[in-house]
Design a protein around this motif. Structure first.
Motif, PDB file in Angstrom:
ATOM      1  N   SER A  66      -6.058  11.781  -5.024  1.00 32.55           N
ATOM      2  CA  SER A  66      -6.484  10.876  -3.728  1.00 32.55           C
ATOM      3  C   SER A  66      -5.496  11.076  -2.609  1.00 32.55           C
ATOM      4  O   SER A  66      -6.036  11.021  -1.396  1.00 32.55           O
ATOM      5  N   GLU A  67      -4.351  11.388  -2.942  1.00 31.41           N
ATOM      6  CA  GLU A  67      -3.209  11.586  -2.072  1.00 31.41           C
ATOM      7  C   GLU A  67      -3.429  12.894  -1.379  1.00 31.41           C
ATOM      8  O   GLU A  67      -3.500  12.896   0.063  1.00 31.41           O
ATOM      9  N   LEU A  73      -7.275  11.438   6.439  1.00 29.36           N
ATOM     10  CA  LEU A  73      -7.312   9.948   6.581  1.00 29.36           C
ATOM     11  C   LEU A  73      -5.938   9.122   6.998  1.00 29.36           C
ATOM     12  O   LEU A  73      -6.134   8.674   7.920  1.00 29.36           O
ATOM     13  N   ARG A  74      -4.958   9.604   6.546  1.00 30.79           N
ATOM     14  CA  ARG A  74      -3.717   9.044   6.931  1.00 30.79           C
ATOM     15  C   ARG A  74      -3.170   9.545   8.166  1.00 30.79           C
ATOM     16  O   ARG A  74      -2.760   8.695   9.064  1.00 30.79           O
ATOM     17  N   SER A  75      -3.533  10.630   8.726  1.00 30.08           N
ATOM     18  CA  SER A  75      -3.183  11.183  10.129  1.00 30.08           C
ATOM     19  C   SER A  75      -4.030  10.489  10.899  1.00 30.08           C
ATOM     20  O   SER A  75      -3.577   9.844  12.403  1.00 30.08           O
ATOM     21  N   SER A 111     -13.045  -3.781   0.597  1.00 27.85           N
ATOM     22  CA  SER A 111     -12.477  -4.975   0.245  1.00 27.85           C
ATOM     23  C   SER A 111     -11.413  -5.167  -0.850  1.00 27.85           C
ATOM     24  O   SER A 111     -10.766  -5.960  -0.898  1.00 27.85           O
ATOM     25  N   VAL A 112     -11.460  -3.704  -1.382  1.00 30.03           N
ATOM     26  CA  VAL A 112     -10.573  -3.729  -2.471  1.00 30.03           C
ATOM     27  C   VAL A 112      -9.330  -2.774  -2.363  1.00 30.03           C
ATOM     28  O   VAL A 112      -9.253  -2.129  -1.284  1.00 30.03           O
ATOM     29  N   THR A 117      -6.913   1.398   2.133  1.00 35.51           N
ATOM     30  CA  THR A 117      -5.969   0.231   2.311  1.00 35.51           C
ATOM     31  C   THR A 117      -4.620   0.437   1.972  1.00 35.51           C
ATOM     32  O   THR A 117      -3.419   0.189   2.664  1.00 35.51           O
ATOM     33  N   ARG A 118      -4.506   1.271   0.877  1.00 30.13           N
ATOM     34  CA  ARG A 118      -3.028   1.681   0.663  1.00 30.13           C
ATOM     35  C   ARG A 118      -2.716   2.728   2.012  1.00 30.13           C
ATOM     36  O   ARG A 118      -1.418   2.499   2.496  1.00 30.13           O
TER      37      ARG A 118
END
Length: 133
Positions: A66-67, A73-75, A111-112, A117-118
């Motif tokens: 996932s990372e 996504l994080r960028s 929603s989880v 979300t992280r």
């Protein structure tokens, strides 16, 4: 100034933006300038596939996958936060994945506690010019 494109130049009108968890208000949202996906050769793709497979199927392996997959996504989250100070996760999802924000609420998968979300919680507001893959 933060590199961004005004929302109005991308689509007509504005959408309801939640500010700091408060009431919804009619505000423009800036669409950040984000990095393009990196180009991969077939060898690079094969190496990445081998890496992903070699991680195994443990919970730790799933987290690592996932990372690795979440770098873009994080960028994009960091660029969005930089272009829209005080924005919420819902604001980001409305722009980035509109099918996951319907009738004023997040979809079940958003929603989880998830990689989405992280990354939102961990990401600082940094324009795309300050990040790299």
């Amino acid at each position: 100034p933060i590199p961004c494109v005004p929302w109005q130049s991308q689509t007509s009108g504005q959408y309801q933006r939640r500010v700091h968890g408060g009431p919804e208000v009619n505000m423009a949202v800036n669409i950040p300038i984000v990095q393009d996906h990196p180009l991969f050769t077939s060898d690079m793709l094969r190496e990445r596939d081998e890496l992903m497979t070699s991680l195994g199927s443990s919970e730790e392996a799933s987290r690592k996958r996932s990372e690795i997959q979440g770098v873009k996504l994080r960028s994009d989250i960091m660029a969005f936060k930089a272009a829209n100070p005080g924005s919420s996760f819902e604001d980001f999802i409305t722009w980035y994945s509109p099918n996951d924000y319907v009738d004023g609420k997040l979809s079940a998968r958003m929603s989880v506690d998830s990689i989405w979300t992280r990354h939102w919680k961990k990401s600082k507001p940094i324009p795309s010019t300050g990040t790299h893959f």
